[in-house]
Design an enzyme around this catalytic site. Structure first.
Site, PDB file in Angstrom:
ATOM      1  N   ARG A  31       0.781  -1.048   0.136  1.00 42.01           N
ATOM      2  CA  ARG A  31       0.118   0.091  -0.049  1.00 42.01           C
ATOM      3  C   ARG A  31       0.735   1.263  -0.179  1.00 42.01           C
ATOM      4  O   ARG A  31       0.272   2.432  -0.349  1.00 42.01           O
ATOM      5  CB  ARG A  31      -0.854   0.031   1.271  1.00 42.01           C
ATOM      6  N   TYR A 154      -3.612 -19.301  12.671  1.00 46.80           N
ATOM      7  CA  TYR A 154      -4.720 -18.477  11.967  1.00 46.80           C
ATOM      8  C   TYR A 154      -5.883 -19.636  12.051  1.00 46.80           C
ATOM      9  O   TYR A 154      -7.029 -19.143  12.286  1.00 46.80           O
ATOM     10  CB  TYR A 154      -4.332 -18.049  10.797  1.00 46.80           C
TER      11      TYR A 154
END
Length: 353
Positions: A31, A154
């Site tokens: 980003r 996760y």
């Protein structure tokens, strides 16, 4: 396949002479780049970006087009395997990855399938093939996967965690069941990385993001043992070259010797372990990757150069060093400081050895 125009990264992985210290950056497509943000907006969401080969190729090449980096890394995510297993992966703004159906029972683990890399994960292999074609031999391509322990974190927690209560609770209450899951994931990761190599990845990296959360004996048993198994199962020759393997455990500085015995060609280090200290402990038998603190890139351009030179000096001028950060670039990193970093590394005096 196209001959490589710049193979310094591959040669450094194998501790061979290089023209300059090679550099690539974890999360180098991200980003902080306006072109990435534009492509991400066009994709609509992060998962679409990861699972659309043309878009994954586009963002993989963006940092290579902007900076003179020495390697490209496949744009994907470490959670593609559990995504293909049908656990309902979503990426929520401000929260990161979340699974709709985390593993909370033996029945959940028993029900897991074994995704085929060329069917359920075909989007990754198509991206690798497309990226290799579009790179046209400029630099090598790195493929990667998450470690079994990190994937299990996760999958069991359902999201990122600070304490890992659910998976550590399983580790201490029913280690046999956790081993069942880790064995299943080790097979998945081995098949996945071998498929990436067959599709054109010239190096593969295992990201053990959460290995540093474990005690020393638990790390050896529940993380490192499975990464060692994966490395032993990789097909390491492709296109008349050796395919190097990079092992990176964030927070793993206490276990360098054990990690070096895994069969990996390169150990990635975070910024808490000095390169000269690691080199003294390990000798010259393994390459080192790292390890500048990514937040150092928030300083001045001159400060970035000073810190880069300190890291380079810590390793010295011998072979077997790949410059990288100790973890990934963050979203607001100033682009001009990435330019300063790459330029500083490439200017560093290096003698062929």
């Amino acid at each position: 396949m196209t001959n490589l125009q710049n193979d310094n990264f591959l040669r450094a992985c194998l501790r061979q002479p290089v023209d300059h210290v090679p550099i690539w950056l974890m999360r180098q497509a991200g980003r902080y780049l306006p072109e990435y943000r534009a492509t991400r907006t066009r994709a609509g969401d992060f998962l679409t970006l990861c699972t659309t080969p043309e878009l994954a190729c586009e963002v993989t090449l963006q940092p290579i087009d902007r900076f003179p980096l020495d390697a490209a890394i496949l744009f994907s995510d470490i959670l593609t395997i559990p995504y293909a297993m049908g656990l309902g992966l979503q990426f929520q703004e401000g929260e990161g990855p979340v699974f709709e159906r985390p593993l909370r029972s033996a029945a959940d683990i028993d029900a897991l399938g074994q995704p085929d890399p060329e069917t359920e994960l075909r989007f990754v292999m198509d991206a690798v093939r497309l990226i290799r074609r579009e790179l046209r031999g400029r630099v090598p391509l790195i493929g990667f996967a998450g470690s079994p322990w990190t994937l299990a974190c996760y999958m069991i927690e359902g999201r990122g965690s600070r304490d890992f209560i659910h998976i550590k609770g399983l580790l201490y209450s029913d280690p046999a069941l956790l081993h069942q899951l880790l064995r299943h994931l080790a097979l998945s990761v081995t098949r996945y990385l071998n498929a990436q190599i067959a599709a054109g990845a010239q190096t593969v990296m295992i990201f053990d993001t959460w290995g540093g959360s474990l005690s020393t004996p638990a790390y050896a048993e529940f993380s490192l043992a499975y990464m060692t198994e994966i490395i032993a199962g990789l097909k390491r020759e492709a296109e008349d070259r050796t395919v190097p393997v990079i092992l990176f455990t964030k927070g793993g500085g206490n276990w360098l010797e054990a990690m070096a015995a895994s069969g990996a060609d390169v150990l990635g280090l975070d910024w808490t372990t000095e390169l000269d200290h690691a080199r003294r402990r390990l000798g010259d038998g393994i390459a080192l990757q790292g390890n500048m603190d990514p937040i150092a890139l928030y300083g001045s351009a001159s400060g970035v150069s000073v810190e880069a030179e300190r890291v380079l000096a810590s390793h010295g001028t011998g072979t077997g060093h790949i410059f990288n950060l100790g973890h990934g670039l963050t979203p607001h990193t100033p682009i001009e400081n990435v330019t300063a970093l790459v330029d500083s590394v490439h200017r560093w005096p290096h003698r062929k050895a």
